[in-house]
Design a protein around this motif. Structure first.
Motif, PDB file in Angstrom:
ATOM      1  N   ILE A  55       7.721   2.171 -16.616  1.00 44.53           N
ATOM      2  CA  ILE A  55       8.283   0.869 -16.275  1.00 44.53           C
ATOM      3  C   ILE A  55       8.472   0.765 -14.764  1.00 44.53           C
ATOM      4  CG2 ILE A  55      10.296  -0.630 -16.521  1.00 44.53           C
ATOM      5  CD1 ILE A  55       8.712  -0.532 -19.039  1.00 44.53           C
ATOM      6  N   LEU A  56       8.072  -0.360 -14.206  1.00 48.12           N
ATOM      7  CA  LEU A  56       8.292  -0.621 -12.780  1.00 48.12           C
ATOM      8  C   LEU A  56       9.683  -1.232 -12.607  1.00 48.12           C
ATOM      9  CD1 LEU A  56       7.334  -0.980  -9.811  1.00 48.12           C
ATOM     10  CD2 LEU A  56       6.408  -3.207 -10.503  1.00 48.12           C
ATOM     11  N   ASP A  57      10.507  -0.568 -11.844  1.00 47.14           N
ATOM     12  CA  ASP A  57      11.842  -1.096 -11.535  1.00 47.14           C
ATOM     13  C   ASP A  57      11.664  -2.214 -10.506  1.00 47.14           C
ATOM     14  OD1 ASP A  57      14.422  -1.582 -10.458  1.00 47.14           O
ATOM     15  OD2 ASP A  57      15.083   0.386 -11.154  1.00 47.14           O
ATOM     16  N   SER A  58      11.708  -3.450 -10.981  1.00 50.20           N
ATOM     17  CA  SER A  58      11.415  -4.588 -10.098  1.00 50.20           C
ATOM     18  C   SER A  58      12.458  -4.756  -9.009  1.00 50.20           C
ATOM     19  CB  SER A  58      11.300  -5.873 -10.913  1.00 50.20           C
ATOM     20  OG  SER A  58      12.502  -6.152 -11.592  1.00 50.20           O
ATOM     21  N   ASP A  59      13.695  -4.352  -9.269  1.00 59.20           N
ATOM     22  CA  ASP A  59      14.728  -4.471  -8.231  1.00 59.20           C
ATOM     23  C   ASP A  59      14.403  -3.566  -7.051  1.00 59.20           C
ATOM     24  OD1 ASP A  59      16.170  -6.324  -9.671  1.00 59.20           O
ATOM     25  OD2 ASP A  59      17.430  -4.820 -10.654  1.00 59.20           O
ATOM     26  N   ILE A  60      14.043  -2.323  -7.347  1.00 58.50           N
ATOM     27  CA  ILE A  60      13.686  -1.393  -6.272  1.00 58.50           C
ATOM     28  C   ILE A  60      12.427  -1.881  -5.554  1.00 58.50           C
ATOM     29  CG2 ILE A  60      12.856   0.947  -5.800  1.00 58.50           C
ATOM     30  CD1 ILE A  60      14.646   1.942  -8.057  1.00 58.50           C
ATOM     31  N   PHE A  61      11.437  -2.328  -6.327  1.00 57.11           N
ATOM     32  CA  PHE A  61      10.175  -2.783  -5.751  1.00 57.11           C
ATOM     33  C   PHE A  61      10.393  -3.983  -4.831  1.00 57.11           C
ATOM     34  CE2 PHE A  61       6.508  -5.746  -6.264  1.00 57.11           C
ATOM     35  CZ  PHE A  61       5.577  -5.010  -5.541  1.00 57.11           C
TER      36      PHE A  61
ATOM     37  N   LEU B 221       9.927  -4.310  -0.791  1.00 58.44           N
ATOM     38  CA  LEU B 221       8.854  -5.177  -0.319  1.00 58.44           C
ATOM     39  C   LEU B 221       9.364  -6.279   0.609  1.00 58.44           C
ATOM     40  CD1 LEU B 221       5.792  -5.702  -0.671  1.00 58.44           C
ATOM     41  CD2 LEU B 221       6.378  -7.274  -2.529  1.00 58.44           C
ATOM     42  N   TYR B 222      10.502  -6.887   0.268  1.00 65.72           N
ATOM     43  CA  TYR B 222      10.956  -8.078   0.988  1.00 65.72           C
ATOM     44  C   TYR B 222      12.104  -7.803   1.965  1.00 65.72           C
ATOM     45  CZ  TYR B 222       8.096 -10.545  -2.437  1.00 65.72           C
ATOM     46  OH  TYR B 222       7.058 -10.990  -3.216  1.00 65.72           O
ATOM     47  N   GLU B 223      12.297  -6.545   2.349  1.00 66.05           N
ATOM     48  CA  GLU B 223      13.357  -6.225   3.314  1.00 66.05           C
ATOM     49  C   GLU B 223      13.129  -7.000   4.613  1.00 66.05           C
ATOM     50  OE1 GLU B 223      15.285  -2.391   5.683  1.00 66.05           O
ATOM     51  OE2 GLU B 223      13.544  -2.139   4.364  1.00 66.05           O
ATOM     52  N   GLY B 224      14.171  -7.714   5.059  1.00 64.22           N
ATOM     53  CA  GLY B 224      14.082  -8.493   6.294  1.00 64.22           C
ATOM     54  C   GLY B 224      13.531  -9.891   6.099  1.00 64.22           C
ATOM     55  N   ILE B 225      13.111 -10.226   4.890  1.00 69.98           N
ATOM     56  CA  ILE B 225      12.600 -11.573   4.598  1.00 69.98           C
ATOM     57  C   ILE B 225      13.704 -12.347   3.886  1.00 69.98           C
ATOM     58  CG2 ILE B 225      10.895 -12.890   3.274  1.00 69.98           C
ATOM     59  CD1 ILE B 225       8.917 -10.621   3.733  1.00 69.98           C
ATOM     60  N   ASP B 226      14.166 -13.427   4.496  1.00 68.53           N
ATOM     61  CA  ASP B 226      15.319 -14.158   3.964  1.00 68.53           C
ATOM     62  C   ASP B 226      14.971 -14.989   2.735  1.00 68.53           C
ATOM     63  OD1 ASP B 226      16.893 -13.113   5.997  1.00 68.53           O
ATOM     64  OD2 ASP B 226      16.385 -14.757   7.366  1.00 68.53           O
TER      65      ASP B 226
ATOM     66  N   GLU C 113       0.828  -1.202   0.000  1.00 64.58           N
ATOM     67  CA  GLU C 113       0.000   0.000   0.000  1.00 64.58           C
ATOM     68  C   GLU C 113       0.866   1.256   0.000  1.00 64.58           C
ATOM     69  OE1 GLU C 113      -3.835   1.873   2.426  1.00 64.58           O
ATOM     70  OE2 GLU C 113      -2.804   0.080   3.172  1.00 64.58           O
ATOM     71  N   LYS C 114       1.906   1.265   0.810  1.00 64.69           N
ATOM     72  CA  LYS C 114       2.792   2.427   0.882  1.00 64.69           C
ATOM     73  C   LYS C 114       3.499   2.663  -0.451  1.00 64.69           C
ATOM     74  CE  LYS C 114       6.588   4.363   3.624  1.00 64.69           C
ATOM     75  NZ  LYS C 114       7.517   4.139   4.780  1.00 64.69           N
ATOM     76  N   PHE C 115       3.936   1.581  -1.102  1.00 57.05           N
ATOM     77  CA  PHE C 115       4.646   1.721  -2.376  1.00 57.05           C
ATOM     78  C   PHE C 115       3.709   2.310  -3.439  1.00 57.05           C
ATOM     79  CE2 PHE C 115       6.289   0.366  -6.459  1.00 57.05           C
ATOM     80  CZ  PHE C 115       7.659   0.532  -6.320  1.00 57.05           C
ATOM     81  N   ILE C 116       2.490   1.784  -3.526  1.00 52.45           N
ATOM     82  CA  ILE C 116       1.548   2.270  -4.545  1.00 52.45           C
ATOM     83  C   ILE C 116       1.203   3.738  -4.290  1.00 52.45           C
ATOM     84  CG2 ILE C 116      -0.774   1.995  -5.513  1.00 52.45           C
ATOM     85  CD1 ILE C 116      -0.583  -0.989  -4.801  1.00 52.45           C
ATOM     86  N   LEU C 117       0.938   4.098  -3.044  1.00 53.91           N
ATOM     87  CA  LEU C 117       0.567   5.475  -2.735  1.00 53.91           C
ATOM     88  C   LEU C 117       1.714   6.447  -3.003  1.00 53.91           C
ATOM     89  CD1 LEU C 117      -1.494   4.965   0.549  1.00 53.91           C
ATOM     90  CD2 LEU C 117      -2.363   5.583  -1.722  1.00 53.91           C
ATOM     91  N   SER C 118       2.930   5.999  -2.791  1.00 59.99           N
ATOM     92  CA  SER C 118       4.074   6.884  -3.053  1.00 59.99           C
ATOM     93  C   SER C 118       4.193   7.184  -4.548  1.00 59.99           C
ATOM     94  CB  SER C 118       5.371   6.255  -2.533  1.00 59.99           C
ATOM     95  OG  SER C 118       5.735   5.111  -3.303  1.00 59.99           O
ATOM     96  N   ARG C 119       3.975   6.184  -5.375  1.00 59.51           N
ATOM     97  CA  ARG C 119       4.019   6.397  -6.826  1.00 59.51           C
ATOM     98  C   ARG C 119       2.825   7.236  -7.279  1.00 59.51           C
ATOM     99  NH1 ARG C 119       8.308   4.402  -4.738  1.00 59.51           N
ATOM    100  NH2 ARG C 119       9.818   3.657  -6.278  1.00 59.51           N
TER     101      ARG C 119
END
Length: 875
Positions: A365-371, A375-380, A349-355
């Motif tokens: 184009i959605l930069d999938s690396d940034i996305f 999104l997965y910070e802290g998820i191994d 939700e935060k990512f979509i609202l920021s864009r």
């Protein structure tokens, strides 16, 4: 209905397929089948139907692609398919309106042949729900899902009351209480469609006897979609459609039923189909590739995320009510799944609202690396996280905790958690598959903006091949399937996979005039050049002012349409035509078209629209509806970063030339041809087609001429603005001389080429031809001329005595009335033509001899009689 070993139902047992017909255009005997409901074949139709029959009969996953212009009788391909099919025939259409075309064709087969093939169709629930208008603040799908669950609870309660009476609840044997619309506790239509029984303490539902009886009734006649609700006799139309589709010989479905990822995996089981015995006909198949791409795209919005959060809340509430011990080892999947979901949803939700706040309206184009990093910070382990997410999403679906308005094939709501999960899975799939394209889209209205994330499957071939490579045969039909080789690569991913046939235009060449500009173009480098704009303006004026009645001008974009709107308006006013502009709101289209069509017999109208828009495709402009079309520019898509990515993908797959053709040029050609194809929809119609962009007519860099249908290439005349005007006026004059009419194009006499026109102008051997509007203005310039036209209008009076009095009055005007009366010989109303012949005979002017001789061939006997008597007076 069970199919027998030869693949046919008992309703349509076939004899050996060899009924001989005589092809009236070639005078040769051709083998054809007796499902064909017409007395004779159209021009080139035998070639098309023979190819369909061979493809279906040969089977073995065969594919036939047919490029057949309007008028070739493509719908009758269903006859050849039925005759050769080993089992069920499915017709895939893009819009609900196309279903009626096929039910009409099947009705003709019923009435004109010895066969009675059964036809059913699948229509969206929002189109057929009898109480859909009662759902306030929710979709028909959500409202239906809620009422369906309540209805099942109601049935279970009624079933408990009839213990000892067979343990079967039949709604037809029960008194169903009336409820106030909008405040229902069950759906009476769904209730009557099902009955329930108890087995080993569990309640099961099945089709009611009433539903089976309705289906039997549908087998006795062809029922079009607009009559379905009445035929269902108070039962749920959607349930009846679903039931009938399993037994009918033909099922008409939307593209999505076969090619959407939501349906594709289960459609065969749901309809109890055997793929190897299935024959597919794809109607308007030029739309298939883009439709498949659209259906195989995942869209994620803030609303999806918010609804998914509600589903998680409901899931946790259910766990609490069940008082489950979440500390036990076996419950770890629930704990981990909720933990992952509670982490990912707020981030999404935060990512979509920021864009949404940062981006301008449009696509990027959605930069999938940034996305993915965000999104997965802290998820191994992403795979493990999505696996836990999936466990919860599946359970939410099983517990019927879905929120929202998207429905699966069985009619159950799809949880938004599942939609979020599928989006995230596609994002991961895209990391190793360059046929996926990730983008952000921002749209706006007034001061508000909405953002969405998308993962698009840009290559339709693998999805289409999942169907075509597993069924008996596929027939793809289109009137704008050019070039076929490019469509084959786009749809099927390989050359020579399909048999391809292209038919010539069956309508007389004499009935159309095709012109292409010699210099004018909408290419970016020339678009704002003053000389180029002046040339485009001159072409537009030639169409609006030179072609009588209704004309349409289709531009490459709304901004271009707006830039020429003032010119179109002033040009329309100069000849007394009314301007109509394509609305942004689709709901306004029917009303606008109704007014535009009516204007065809009231002085004419000018319709402005956009290629690929609401008015340029899928609308049948018949008869007086349209006499001329201009396509202003080659309607290429926006050449942005997203388009470049798509071109790059197909270039890697097929090479630079073919890749650019498929990804960029092909859609533009189709949009142009679709817009141009709105004129001349029947053999008797005549019209002017103007391609106002040199790329349609000349070779070299950027040219698309080689990709156009052969008949278009052969008939295109390259002309500058002055030549274009002369050609239009000359053709108009020729049609006028054949049969002068104030409201419609008359028959064509002879052909005048651009070269001969130009030469004639130079040596002064040809006078400038007059349009009907110019002739009308000339004739009414004096008082007597105006009086003549007023009296001719009285010829249309319902009172015969008034018509006779007007005829006698116009005779008193003498020779002044001759030209207006000759024009009236071409009126659409037979009694006007008859009165005109009567008056011309009594005036006694020799100028009327030739027109009266032509009137001897009039289709109306009263006109022929008056013309004969008038000629006798002129001898």
């Amino acid at each position: 209905m069970a199919f027998q070993q030869n693949g046919t139902s008992s309703a349509r047992q076939k004899e050996p397929p060899a009924v001989a017909f005589i092809s009236n255009q070639n005078n040769i005997t051709c083998v054809y089948l007796d499902y064909f409901p017409y007395e004779s074949l159209r021009l080139h139709q035998d070639k098309m139907l023979g190819a369909v029959y061979d493809a279906v009969r040969n089977g073995e996953n065969s594919i036939l692609m047919v490029d057949a212009p309007t008028g070739t009788g493509k719908t009758s391909c269903i006859s050849a398919a039925l005759a050769a099919a080993p089992g069920k025939v499915i017709v895939a259409v893009r819009t609900v309106s196309q279903i009626g075309i096929y039910t009409d064709e099947i009705s003709k087969i019923w009435s004109k042949t010895r066969h009675r093939p059964e036809v059913s169709y699948m229509v969206g629930k929002q189109k057929v729900c009898p109480i859909g208008c009662e759902f306030k603040g929710e979709s028909v799908y959500a409202g239906c899902s809620r009422l369906r669950e309540w209805t099942k609870s109601y049935v279970e309660s009624r079933l408990r009351l009839i213990k000892g009476r067979g343990d079967v609840y039949d709604p037809s044997q029960d008194t169903i209480p009336e409820e106030e619309p909008g405040y229902r506790t069950f759906c009476p239509y769904y209730l009557r469609s099902r009955e329930a029984f108890e087995l080993n303490g569990k309640v099961y539902f099945r089709r009611s006897n009433a539903a089976l009886q309705v289906v039997e009734g549908l087998k006795k006649e062809v029922t079009p979609p607009d009559k379905l609700s009445d035929a269902c006799e108070g039962l749920c139309p959607y349930e009846i459609m679903s039931l009938y589709a399993k037994s009918s010989d033909i099922v008409v479905v939307n593209y999505s039923h076969l090619f959407s990822p939501d349906f594709q995996g289960i459609i065969f089981q749901w309809l109890e189909l055997e793929p190897e015995n299935l024959t597919l006909i794809v109607d308007e198949a030029h739309n298939l590739g883009d439709a498949v791409r659209s259906m195989n795209s995942r869209l994620l919005t803030v609303r999806n995320v918010e609804l998914a959060e509600k589903e998680v809340d409901k899931f946790e509430g259910t766990l609490g009510q069940a008082r489950l011990d979440e500390s036990r080892e076996g419950s770890s999947w629930r704990r981990e799944g909720i933990k992952v979901i509670r982490t990912l949803l707020p981030r999404l939700e935060k990512f979509i609202l920021s864009r949404q706040s940062r981006m301008q309206e449009g696509e990027a184009i959605l930069d999938s690396d940034i996305f993915r990093t965000f999104l997965y910070e802290g998820i191994d382990n992403i795979d493990d996280a999505l696996s836990y997410f999936s466990d919860v999403a599946v359970t939410v679906a099983e517990l019927n905790l879905a929120e929202g308005e998207k429905e699966n094939l069985q009619g159950d709501l799809e949880p938004n958690l599942a939609q979020v999960l599928l989006f995230l899975r596609d994002v991961e799939q895209a990391q190793g598959d360059d046929s996926y394209l990730e983008k952000i889209t921002v749209t706006g209205s007034a001061d508000r903006k909405w953002a969405s994330l998308e993962v698009n499957k840009i290559d339709p071939a693998p999805v289409i091949r999942k169907i075509t490579d597993n069924i008996n045969a596929t027939v793809m039909l289109s009137g704008t399937f050019s070039p076929l080789d490019a469509y084959e690569l786009y749809f099927l991913g390989e050359e020579s996979r399909a048999v391809k046939i292209s038919l010539p235009n069956p309508f007389p060449k004499e009935n159309r005039l095709l012109i292409v500009s010699n210099k004018a173009t909408t290419q970016l480098g020339s678009r704002d050049d003053s000389d180029n704009r002046q040339e485009i303006s001159s072409y537009i004026k030639s169409l609006i002012e030179g072609v009588p009645g209704n004309v349409a001008t289709f531009f490459t974009s709304y901004s271009m349409m707006n830039s020429y709107m003032e010119l179109c308006n002033s040009s329309a006013e100069s000849v007394g035509k009314m301007l109509f502009i394509e609305p942004r709101n689709s709901d306004e289209v029917p009303d606008l078209l109704g007014k535009f069509f009516a204007q065809g017999t009231r002085g004419g109208g000018v319709l402005l629209g956009v290629c690929g828009g609401k008015l340029a495709e899928g609308i049948d402009y018949k008869g007086e509806a349209l006499h001329g079309v201009a396509v202003i520019g080659l309607p290429l898509g926006v050449y942005d970063d997203i388009q470049k990515e798509i071109i790059a993908y197909f270039t890697r797959k097929y090479g630079r030339e073919k890749g650019n053709l498929i990804a960029y040029i092909l859609p533009a050609i189709n949009r142009g041809l679709q817009a141009a194809g709105r004129v001349i929809r029947a053999e008797s119609e005549r019209g002017v087609l103007l391609f106002c962009d040199r790329r349609f007519g000349q070779g070299g860099l950027g040219s698309v001429r080689e990709y156009l249908p052969e008949w278009v290439r052969e008939e295109l005349s390259i002309a500058d603005p002055a030549q274009c005007k002369e050609m239009v006026l000359a053709k108009e004059g020729e049609w006028n001389r054949g049969n002068v009419s104030a409201n419609s194009f008359p028959p064509y006499n002879d052909h005048v080429s651009a070269r001969s026109l130009s030469k004639a102008k130079k040596v002064g051997s040809m006078s400038q031809p007059r349009t009907r509007r110019e002739l009308s203005r000339e004739l009414t310039s004096g008082l007597e001329g105006k009086k003549a036209f007023q009296l001719i209008e009285t010829f249309k009076d319902k009172d015969r005595s008034q018509r006779k009095k007007a005829a006698e009055g116009i005779v008193g005007l003498g020779k002044t009335a001759v030209d207006p009366l000759i024009m009236a010989l071409g009126d659409k109303a037979s009694y006007v033509r008859a009165m005109a012949a009567y008056a011309l005979g009594n005036i006694g002017d020799k100028r009327a001899v030739d027109p009266l001789k032509r009137a001897l061939k009039d289709r109306d006997s009263s006109v022929r009689k008056e013309a004969e008597e008038a000629l006798a007076k002129l001898d």
